[in-house]
Write a protein that holds these residues in place. Structure first.
Motif, PDB file in Angstrom:
ATOM      1  N   ALA A 316       0.845  -1.198   0.000  1.00  0.00           N
ATOM      2  CA  ALA A 316       0.000   0.000   0.000  1.00  0.00           C
ATOM      3  C   ALA A 316       0.878   1.245   0.000  1.00  0.00           C
ATOM      4  CB  ALA A 316      -0.911  -0.002   1.223  1.00  0.00           C
ATOM      5  N   GLY A 317       0.631   2.134  -0.920  1.00  0.00           N
ATOM      6  CA  GLY A 317       1.407   3.362  -1.010  1.00  0.00           C
ATOM      7  C   GLY A 317       2.610   3.264  -1.911  1.00  0.00           C
ATOM      8  N   LEU A 318       3.008   2.057  -2.286  1.00  0.00           N
ATOM      9  CA  LEU A 318       4.122   1.903  -3.211  1.00  0.00           C
ATOM     10  C   LEU A 318       3.641   2.084  -4.650  1.00  0.00           C
ATOM     11  CD1 LEU A 318       6.197  -1.168  -1.955  1.00  0.00           C
ATOM     12  CD2 LEU A 318       6.727   1.252  -1.693  1.00  0.00           C
ATOM     13  N   GLY A 319       4.484   2.659  -5.469  1.00  0.00           N
ATOM     14  CA  GLY A 319       4.182   2.784  -6.884  1.00  0.00           C
ATOM     15  C   GLY A 319       4.885   1.713  -7.677  1.00  0.00           C
ATOM     16  N   GLY A 320       4.246   1.251  -8.745  1.00  0.00           N
ATOM     17  CA  GLY A 320       4.870   0.290  -9.635  1.00  0.00           C
ATOM     18  C   GLY A 320       5.784   0.998 -10.614  1.00  0.00           C
ATOM     19  N   SER A 321       6.176   0.291 -11.651  1.00  0.00           N
ATOM     20  CA  SER A 321       7.021   0.896 -12.674  1.00  0.00           C
ATOM     21  C   SER A 321       6.662   0.290 -14.018  1.00  0.00           C
ATOM     22  CB  SER A 321       8.508   0.673 -12.373  1.00  0.00           C
ATOM     23  OG  SER A 321       8.822  -0.710 -12.392  1.00  0.00           O
ATOM     24  N   GLY A 322       6.973   1.038 -15.067  1.00  0.00           N
ATOM     25  CA  GLY A 322       6.670   0.568 -16.411  1.00  0.00           C
ATOM     26  C   GLY A 322       5.355   1.122 -16.910  1.00  0.00           C
ATOM     27  N   ALA A 323       4.897   0.591 -18.019  1.00  0.00           N
ATOM     28  CA  ALA A 323       3.671   1.059 -18.647  1.00  0.00           C
ATOM     29  C   ALA A 323       2.479   0.839 -17.723  1.00  0.00           C
ATOM     30  CB  ALA A 323       3.451   0.322 -19.970  1.00  0.00           C
ATOM     31  N   THR A 324       1.561   1.790 -17.723  1.00  0.00           N
ATOM     32  CA  THR A 324       0.358   1.653 -16.927  1.00  0.00           C
ATOM     33  C   THR A 324      -0.753   1.023 -17.762  1.00  0.00           C
ATOM     34  OG1 THR A 324      -0.357   3.905 -17.504  1.00  0.00           O
ATOM     35  CG2 THR A 324       0.927   3.622 -15.471  1.00  0.00           C
ATOM     36  N   HIS A 325      -1.604   0.293 -17.084  1.00  0.00           N
ATOM     37  CA  HIS A 325      -2.726  -0.383 -17.734  1.00  0.00           C
ATOM     38  C   HIS A 325      -3.988   0.009 -16.981  1.00  0.00           C
ATOM     39  CE1 HIS A 325       0.027  -2.919 -20.072  1.00  0.00           C
ATOM     40  NE2 HIS A 325       0.769  -2.935 -18.971  1.00  0.00           N
ATOM     41  N   ARG A 326      -4.801   0.813 -17.632  1.00  0.00           N
ATOM     42  CA  ARG A 326      -5.959   1.370 -16.954  1.00  0.00           C
ATOM     43  C   ARG A 326      -6.957   0.288 -16.574  1.00  0.00           C
ATOM     44  NH1 ARG A 326     -10.530   2.290 -20.190  1.00  0.00           N
ATOM     45  NH2 ARG A 326     -10.283   1.705 -22.382  1.00  0.00           N
ATOM     46  N   ARG A 327      -7.634   0.548 -15.479  1.00  0.00           N
ATOM     47  CA  ARG A 327      -8.674  -0.356 -15.020  1.00  0.00           C
ATOM     48  C   ARG A 327      -9.966  -0.046 -15.769  1.00  0.00           C
ATOM     49  NH1 ARG A 327     -10.533   0.328  -8.936  1.00  0.00           N
ATOM     50  NH2 ARG A 327     -11.633   2.067  -9.876  1.00  0.00           N
ATOM     51  N   HIS A 328     -10.625  -1.072 -16.244  1.00  0.00           N
ATOM     52  CA  HIS A 328     -11.907  -0.887 -16.913  1.00  0.00           C
ATOM     53  C   HIS A 328     -13.009  -0.809 -15.864  1.00  0.00           C
ATOM     54  CE1 HIS A 328     -10.626  -1.563 -21.157  1.00  0.00           C
ATOM     55  NE2 HIS A 328      -9.602  -2.117 -20.531  1.00  0.00           N
ATOM     56  N   THR A 329     -13.801   0.225 -15.934  1.00  0.00           N
ATOM     57  CA  THR A 329     -14.822   0.475 -14.917  1.00  0.00           C
ATOM     58  C   THR A 329     -15.857  -0.643 -14.887  1.00  0.00           C
ATOM     59  OG1 THR A 329     -14.553   2.855 -15.216  1.00  0.00           O
ATOM     60  CG2 THR A 329     -16.548   2.113 -14.091  1.00  0.00           C
ATOM     61  N   TYR A 330     -16.146  -1.102 -13.693  1.00  0.00           N
ATOM     62  CA  TYR A 330     -17.158  -2.135 -13.506  1.00  0.00           C
ATOM     63  C   TYR A 330     -18.495  -1.453 -13.241  1.00  0.00           C
ATOM     64  CZ  TYR A 330     -19.789  -5.867 -11.159  1.00  0.00           C
ATOM     65  OH  TYR A 330     -20.745  -6.785 -10.792  1.00  0.00           O
ATOM     66  N   ARG A 331     -19.472  -1.749 -14.088  1.00  0.00           N
ATOM     67  CA  ARG A 331     -20.800  -1.159 -13.937  1.00  0.00           C
ATOM     68  C   ARG A 331     -21.827  -2.291 -13.840  1.00  0.00           C
ATOM     69  NH1 ARG A 331     -18.463   2.227 -17.916  1.00  0.00           N
ATOM     70  NH2 ARG A 331     -18.205   4.384 -17.209  1.00  0.00           N
ATOM     71  N   PRO A 332     -22.222  -2.642 -12.625  1.00  0.00           N
ATOM     72  CA  PRO A 332     -23.230  -3.698 -12.494  1.00  0.00           C
ATOM     73  C   PRO A 332     -24.528  -3.314 -13.204  1.00  0.00           C
ATOM     74  CG  PRO A 332     -22.242  -3.153 -10.369  1.00  0.00           C
ATOM     75  CD  PRO A 332     -21.811  -2.098 -11.329  1.00  0.00           C
ATOM     76  N   SER A 333     -25.217  -4.303 -13.700  1.00  0.00           N
ATOM     77  CA  SER A 333     -26.453  -4.047 -14.442  1.00  0.00           C
ATOM     78  C   SER A 333     -27.604  -4.808 -13.786  1.00  0.00           C
ATOM     79  CB  SER A 333     -26.319  -4.489 -15.889  1.00  0.00           C
ATOM     80  OG  SER A 333     -27.558  -4.421 -16.564  1.00  0.00           O
TER      81      SER A 333
END
Length: 336
Positions: A316-333
């Motif tokens: 928690a609080g640590l940052g990764g490195s390299g290319a970022t991969h966005r999270r796809h929003t979860y929208r319950p239906s």
């Protein structure tokens, strides 16, 4: 105590620069290093604590473990666990990631498209296997390669493996993986060239394949996004590393499990809150009690769940490195 120290050596903790300080004079001998706060700790100490959590949980679960885990850092990955990392073993459904990579490599080269249709016949369905094709009961039918991959990597559909074989035969899967630098990650051909057993890998190669995937060197950006979107989706495997996590935390973990007989495997990537890769893991286990238990109560699966929760807290609080991969929003239906 002697056993724990010997096993610590076997885990490869010497590859973490400050592991000796963490487990030695830096804290009382009786203290559990995994129970202390991590605020302000450097990556070497966090890496050592990830290793200590693995040691504790794998010892508690018993059986045999083969694993390779790293924590990203500004100077490259820190190896936190290396236990029998180069042992070539049956990977089971963890190798469905490798199969998907081979299929998508053909897509990237223009030899195949995601909307290409394949026929699902009664003869190709794996009866009683994991997934949804065996539950359908309405064959023959047509599905797209994209639909096949979605089922392959989320609900781990066994029939989806055979459908992949229709567009990427066993020999071609293996050739593609060798060309990409993974000679031990291979499917096992059978008499029918379009069918195969899921074959073998090593913890290190599975780890390195995942690192190449998130690093953007394995597939095109579009294909990479597809694989990670599926492995991070809410319907992907939740009994192991992701079990004790919120929905937001689960969306930060791309994971794939594999199981057969007494083996319980899992491999994946934990991303930071911005989407950069943070922890990459390949955890292969067998020989524990409960060979007929394929649920969340199996000792090795419980061990991975506890370890995953601990790793999420430690980083928690640590940052990764390299290319970022966005999270796809979860929208319950709710339908409609």
């Amino acid at each position: 105590m002697t056993f724990r120290m010997d096993r610590r050596t076997a885990l490869g903790l010497g590859t973490v620069a400050t592991a000796g300080a963490v487990f030695g004079t830096a804290m009382p001998a009786a203290a559990d290093p995994t129970e202390e706060a991590t605020t302000g700790l450097d990556r070497d100490r966090v890496a050592a604590r990830i290793a200590a959590a693995y040691q504790r949980e794998s010892t508690r679960a018993g059986g045999n473990w083969q694993a390779y885990v790293s924590l990203t850092g500004p100077d490259g990955p820190l190896v936190t666990v290396s236990e029998s990392a180069d042992r070539r073993i049956e990977a089971y459904s963890v190798n469905k990631i490798a199969v998907a990579v081979a299929v998508l490599d053909k897509v990237d080269r223009g030899l195949l498209t995601l909307d290409h249709q394949v026929e699902v016949t009664q003869a190709i369905v794996v009866p009683g296997g994991d997934g949804i094709f065996s539950l359908d009961g309405a064959y023959p039918s047509l599905v797209t390669v994209g639909h096949v991959l979605a089922n392959l990597l989320t609900v781990s559909d066994d029939t989806a493996v055979r459908l992949c074989g229709l567009v990427c035969p066993a020999a071609e899967v293996n050739q593609i993986l060798v060309a990409k630098g993974f000679p031990n990650t291979q499917v096992q051909p059978v008499a029918n060239p379009n069918r195969f057993f899921l074959g073998t890998s090593t913890p290190r190669e599975t780890h390195d394949l995942l690192r190449a995937l998130v690093g953007g060197t394995l597939l095109s950006a579009t294909s990479t996004d597809l694989v990670l979107r599926l492995l991070r989706s809410p319907v992907a495997f939740t009994d192991g590393v992701r079990r004790e996590m919120s929905s937001a935390e689960r969306a930060r973990v791309a994971t794939k499990a594999g199981w057969f007989a007494d083996a319980r495997h899992e491999a994946g990537v934990i991303f930071d809150t911005a989407g950069a890769p943070l922890v990459t893991y390949a955890l292969f286990a067998d020989g524990q009690a409960g060979a007929d238990d394929f649920g969340a109560t199996h000792p090795a699966v419980q061990a991975r769940a506890r370890w995953g929760r601990r790793v999420m807290d430690l980083t928690a609080g640590l940052g990764g490195s390299g290319a970022t991969h966005r999270r796809h929003t979860y929208r319950p239906s709710n339908g409609g």
